[in-house]
Design a protein around this motif. Sequence first.
Motif, PDB file in Angstrom:
ATOM      1  N   GLU A 114       0.815  -1.213   0.000  1.00 37.15           N
ATOM      2  CA  GLU A 114       0.000   0.000   0.000  1.00 37.15           C
ATOM      3  C   GLU A 114       0.849   1.265   0.000  1.00 37.15           C
ATOM      4  N   THR A 115       2.066   1.176   0.530  1.00 40.04           N
ATOM      5  CA  THR A 115       2.914   2.369   0.624  1.00 40.04           C
ATOM      6  C   THR A 115       4.168   2.284  -0.234  1.00 40.04           C
ATOM      7  N   GLY A 116       4.546   1.045  -0.601  1.00 39.85           N
ATOM      8  CA  GLY A 116       5.792   0.859  -1.327  1.00 39.85           C
ATOM      9  C   GLY A 116       7.009   0.957  -0.432  1.00 39.85           C
ATOM     10  N   MET A 117       6.786   1.103   0.871  1.00 34.38           N
ATOM     11  CA  MET A 117       7.876   1.219   1.834  1.00 34.38           C
ATOM     12  C   MET A 117       8.046  -0.096   2.584  1.00 34.38           C
ATOM     13  N   LEU A 118       9.203  -0.257   3.212  1.00 40.20           N
ATOM     14  CA  LEU A 118       9.401  -1.430   4.049  1.00 40.20           C
ATOM     15  C   LEU A 118       8.422  -1.409   5.214  1.00 40.20           C
ATOM     16  N   ALA A 119       7.944  -2.583   5.587  1.00 40.98           N
ATOM     17  CA  ALA A 119       7.028  -2.693   6.720  1.00 40.98           C
ATOM     18  C   ALA A 119       7.670  -2.196   8.003  1.00 40.98           C
ATOM     19  N   LEU A 120       8.999  -2.161   8.060  1.00 43.40           N
ATOM     20  CA  LEU A 120       9.693  -1.639   9.226  1.00 43.40           C
ATOM     21  C   LEU A 120       9.227  -0.220   9.551  1.00 43.40           C
ATOM     22  N   GLU A 121       8.900   0.569   8.527  1.00 41.59           N
ATOM     23  CA  GLU A 121       8.444   1.932   8.764  1.00 41.59           C
ATOM     24  C   GLU A 121       7.088   1.940   9.458  1.00 41.59           C
ATOM     25  N   ASP A 122       6.225   0.975   9.148  1.00 42.94           N
ATOM     26  CA  ASP A 122       4.943   0.851   9.842  1.00 42.94           C
ATOM     27  C   ASP A 122       5.164   0.393  11.285  1.00 42.94           C
ATOM     28  N   ILE A 123       6.108  -0.522  11.457  1.00 38.60           N
ATOM     29  CA  ILE A 123       6.390  -1.039  12.797  1.00 38.60           C
ATOM     30  C   ILE A 123       6.891   0.079  13.710  1.00 38.60           C
ATOM     31  N   ARG A 124       7.690   0.976  13.182  1.00 38.87           N
ATOM     32  CA  ARG A 124       8.228   2.084  13.985  1.00 38.87           C
ATOM     33  C   ARG A 124       7.107   2.931  14.605  1.00 38.87           C
ATOM     34  N   LYS A 125       5.930   2.968  13.939  1.00 37.55           N
ATOM     35  CA  LYS A 125       4.821   3.805  14.394  1.00 37.55           C
ATOM     36  C   LYS A 125       3.954   3.122  15.452  1.00 37.55           C
ATOM     37  N   ALA A 126       4.199   1.838  15.717  1.00 33.82           N
ATOM     38  CA  ALA A 126       3.388   1.113  16.695  1.00 33.82           C
ATOM     39  C   ALA A 126       3.641   1.664  18.105  1.00 33.82           C
ATOM     40  N   PRO A 127       2.597   1.739  18.930  1.00 35.66           N
ATOM     41  CA  PRO A 127       2.780   2.231  20.306  1.00 35.66           C
ATOM     42  C   PRO A 127       3.822   1.407  21.062  1.00 35.66           C
ATOM     43  N   GLY A 128       4.767   2.080  21.668  1.00 39.28           N
ATOM     44  CA  GLY A 128       5.789   1.405  22.458  1.00 39.28           C
ATOM     45  C   GLY A 128       6.876   0.721  21.653  1.00 39.28           C
ATOM     46  N   ALA A 129       6.893   0.947  20.336  1.00 37.27           N
ATOM     47  CA  ALA A 129       7.845   0.243  19.470  1.00 37.27           C
ATOM     48  C   ALA A 129       9.296   0.539  19.833  1.00 37.27           C
ATOM     49  N   GLU A 130       9.533   1.688  20.426  1.00 37.75           N
ATOM     50  CA  GLU A 130      10.923   2.047  20.730  1.00 37.75           C
ATOM     51  C   GLU A 130      11.584   1.044  21.669  1.00 37.75           C
ATOM     52  N   SER A 131      10.784   0.291  22.427  1.00 42.25           N
ATOM     53  CA  SER A 131      11.360  -0.655  23.392  1.00 42.25           C
ATOM     54  C   SER A 131      11.775  -1.978  22.749  1.00 42.25           C
TER      55      SER A 131
END
Length: 216
Positions: A114-131
């Motif tokens: 849907e975005t043409g971007m790596l799914a990693l970019e979507d994962i970065r936006k998940a709540p608490g992903a920084e941990s």
Amino acid sequence: MKIGIIGATGMAGQEIYREAVRRGEEAVAIVRDAAKAKELLGEDTAIVEKDAFALTAADLAGFDAVVDAFGTAPDHAFTHNDLTKQLVAAAPSSAPDSPRLLFILGAGSLTNPETGMLALEDIRKAPGAESWISIPEAALEQLEYLRTVDTADWVGVSPQMMFTPGEATTPQVGKDTLLTAADGASHTTAGTMAVGILDELQRPTYRNTRFTVSDA
């Protein structure tokens, strides 16, 4: 086929071990804790009790395939690539007794259609992903390294965005793009992953590349 499973007491490793046994293959759990493996997989479980980071070419010789289902905490995610490099060095395709290597990777290196971007970019936006973002980041580095390797017989496999315990469905198989199940979501159970992995080991389709497995 003799299949060694590194991390056979983990979520994915247990299902891969059981699926291999169910299909009549000679499955061997490669674990640090033999007692835990017997408790989870059964008293008759075939075991090599050894730290994965101490495995040598002699340890791997005689296996037809070795599956890396190793898991670790976010603060040690970098060790995934260390183990990958170690296994590649210990199983050169030039040696007749080296096994095929299969690595379980993350979904972050798949492309979101849907975005043409790596799914990693979507994962970065998940709540608490920084941990825990270090885990998918390390898996991407692992795949990038493997794509430079032509000295070993390897294959990588990625689950979908949600990788959870659960029974197997008939796997959908793709290459480098996120897939969705019948419910429209992106998920793979450990059972489905095990079926997809054993299908690939028994009937090799992908060599020195990555594929992906999704629930139906």
